[in-house]
Enzyme design. Sequence first.
Site, PDB file in Angstrom:
ATOM      1  N   LYS A  66       0.849  -1.192   0.000  1.00  0.00           N
ATOM      2  CA  LYS A  66       0.000   0.000   0.000  1.00  0.00           C
ATOM      3  C   LYS A  66       0.882   1.238   0.000  1.00  0.00           C
ATOM      4  O   LYS A  66       1.711   1.420   0.883  1.00  0.00           O
ATOM      5  CB  LYS A  66      -0.900   0.023   1.241  1.00  0.00           C
ATOM      6  CG  LYS A  66      -2.173  -0.775   1.136  1.00  0.00           C
ATOM      7  CD  LYS A  66      -3.221  -0.150   0.225  1.00  0.00           C
ATOM      8  CE  LYS A  66      -3.776   1.140   0.794  1.00  0.00           C
ATOM      9  NZ  LYS A  66      -4.623   0.948   1.972  1.00  0.00           N
ATOM     10  N   HIS A  67       0.701   2.072  -1.002  1.00  0.00           N
ATOM     11  CA  HIS A  67       1.428   3.339  -1.095  1.00  0.00           C
ATOM     12  C   HIS A  67       2.933   3.154  -0.950  1.00  0.00           C
ATOM     13  O   HIS A  67       3.603   3.811  -0.165  1.00  0.00           O
ATOM     14  CB  HIS A  67       0.881   4.351  -0.095  1.00  0.00           C
ATOM     15  CG  HIS A  67      -0.526   4.767  -0.403  1.00  0.00           C
ATOM     16  ND1 HIS A  67      -0.852   5.524  -1.516  1.00  0.00           N
ATOM     17  CD2 HIS A  67      -1.695   4.509   0.225  1.00  0.00           C
ATOM     18  CE1 HIS A  67      -2.159   5.716  -1.545  1.00  0.00           C
ATOM     19  NE2 HIS A  67      -2.687   5.102  -0.509  1.00  0.00           N
ATOM     20  N   ASN A 232      12.101   6.153   7.566  1.00  0.00           N
ATOM     21  CA  ASN A 232      12.665   5.156   8.463  1.00  0.00           C
ATOM     22  C   ASN A 232      11.690   3.988   8.632  1.00  0.00           C
ATOM     23  O   ASN A 232      10.485   4.180   8.571  1.00  0.00           O
ATOM     24  CB  ASN A 232      12.944   5.770   9.840  1.00  0.00           C
ATOM     25  CG  ASN A 232      14.104   6.738   9.849  1.00  0.00           C
ATOM     26  OD1 ASN A 232      15.107   6.540   9.189  1.00  0.00           O
ATOM     27  ND2 ASN A 232      13.948   7.818  10.608  1.00  0.00           N
ATOM     28  N   HIS A 393      13.840   5.133  -0.584  1.00  0.00           N
ATOM     29  CA  HIS A 393      13.011   6.316  -0.851  1.00  0.00           C
ATOM     30  C   HIS A 393      12.699   6.376  -2.347  1.00  0.00           C
ATOM     31  O   HIS A 393      13.480   5.915  -3.158  1.00  0.00           O
ATOM     32  CB  HIS A 393      13.712   7.605  -0.439  1.00  0.00           C
ATOM     33  CG  HIS A 393      13.936   7.712   1.048  1.00  0.00           C
ATOM     34  ND1 HIS A 393      12.913   7.989   1.922  1.00  0.00           N
ATOM     35  CD2 HIS A 393      15.053   7.567   1.786  1.00  0.00           C
ATOM     36  CE1 HIS A 393      13.403   8.022   3.164  1.00  0.00           C
ATOM     37  NE2 HIS A 393      14.689   7.772   3.098  1.00  0.00           N
TER      38      HIS A 393
END
Length: 393
Positions: A66-67, A232, A393
């Site tokens: 999810k996302h 994180n 990221h």
Amino acid sequence: MKEFELKYGCNPNQKPAKLLIEGEELPITVLNGRPGYINFLDALNGWQLVKELKEATGLPAATSFKHVSPAGAAIGLPLSDILKKIYFVDDLKVELSPVACAYARARGADRMSSYGDFIALSDTCDLATALLIKREVSDGVIAPSYTEEALEILREKRKGTYNVLQIDTTYTPAPMERKQVYGITFEQLRNEVNLNDDNLFANIPTKNQTFPAEAIRDLKIALITLKYTQSNSVCYVKDGQAIGIGAGQQSRIHCTRLAGNKADIWWLRQHPKVLNLPWVNGIRRADRDNTIDLYISDDYEDVLKEGEWQRFFTTRPEPLSREEKQTWISQNTGVSLGSDAFFPFGDNIERAHRSGVAYVAQAGGSVRDDNVIETCDKYNIAMAFTGVRLFHH
């Protein structure tokens, strides 16, 4: 250059949008539906995760994304009767295959976060797995292949619009990867660190030096999951599956608390009071999941107050007291915890201990490593310094 036109980007106002690849065919085939920008981000990250889990353990793997972070990840170990019940797969009329068990675990770990997920499977999607996917609210699935009967079931989902992707398992990406932010191109070497290496657990600074084979397996699952989780991040794992993932927090202690709370909820769902909640007939799966989450929480009155509980239960159940919850959580033991970077203070270990953590793998290298080691020793926790940071990221 090969292209695939998308409906829009992250949001409807962001168009045109497309996928691009230079010099070769796209390694993805759309078998059904019209997947979007975020669907592909989840699918490609999820596929990498399950591919690595399969390579590390030799077992089929699944993840629920999810996302651009996993809500759950697991390998295909058999399910106990209790796990079948809390994952709501005990009524399936066909035998659960290993890949179906992996999916049930990945989806069942954090059902609230997995609502509307994108699924990735390391192995062929078979009948049992398709039947489980059919009953859940989900955006799509990516797998290396599908049986004919599984594909037929999935193509009927969401009135024929369910996204079904097939990945070319022979595809190997270029070693350098690029992305743009504000018109500026970033370039880096792909993160190909090998997390299926027992040497990662050779540097053990704690008094307890013992890592059973199951703990090493679970720590590898945690680290591979973190490799594809927005940083994180920390990950609690037990018996071959993630039971709590804390993603994208600015503070590491907040990651540890968030993931620990999710691990506690996973364990509390196995409490006899939760297993025996008197549901009304025909309750929707999403309503049931939300009600369980509230019943377990300090906000239990939201579903147990007069005029409200009748919507969900045939009789008003007694709430779980704080003492009952603490007693039950204290029985969860043997949990493994991975972190995508070093723990800066021992407070992370204090919180992890309350959720049954007995084994830890983290990068090490904090100026307060001594405080973290001391806290582990206080609880006889075995901790390895991997020397590997896994920011994503």
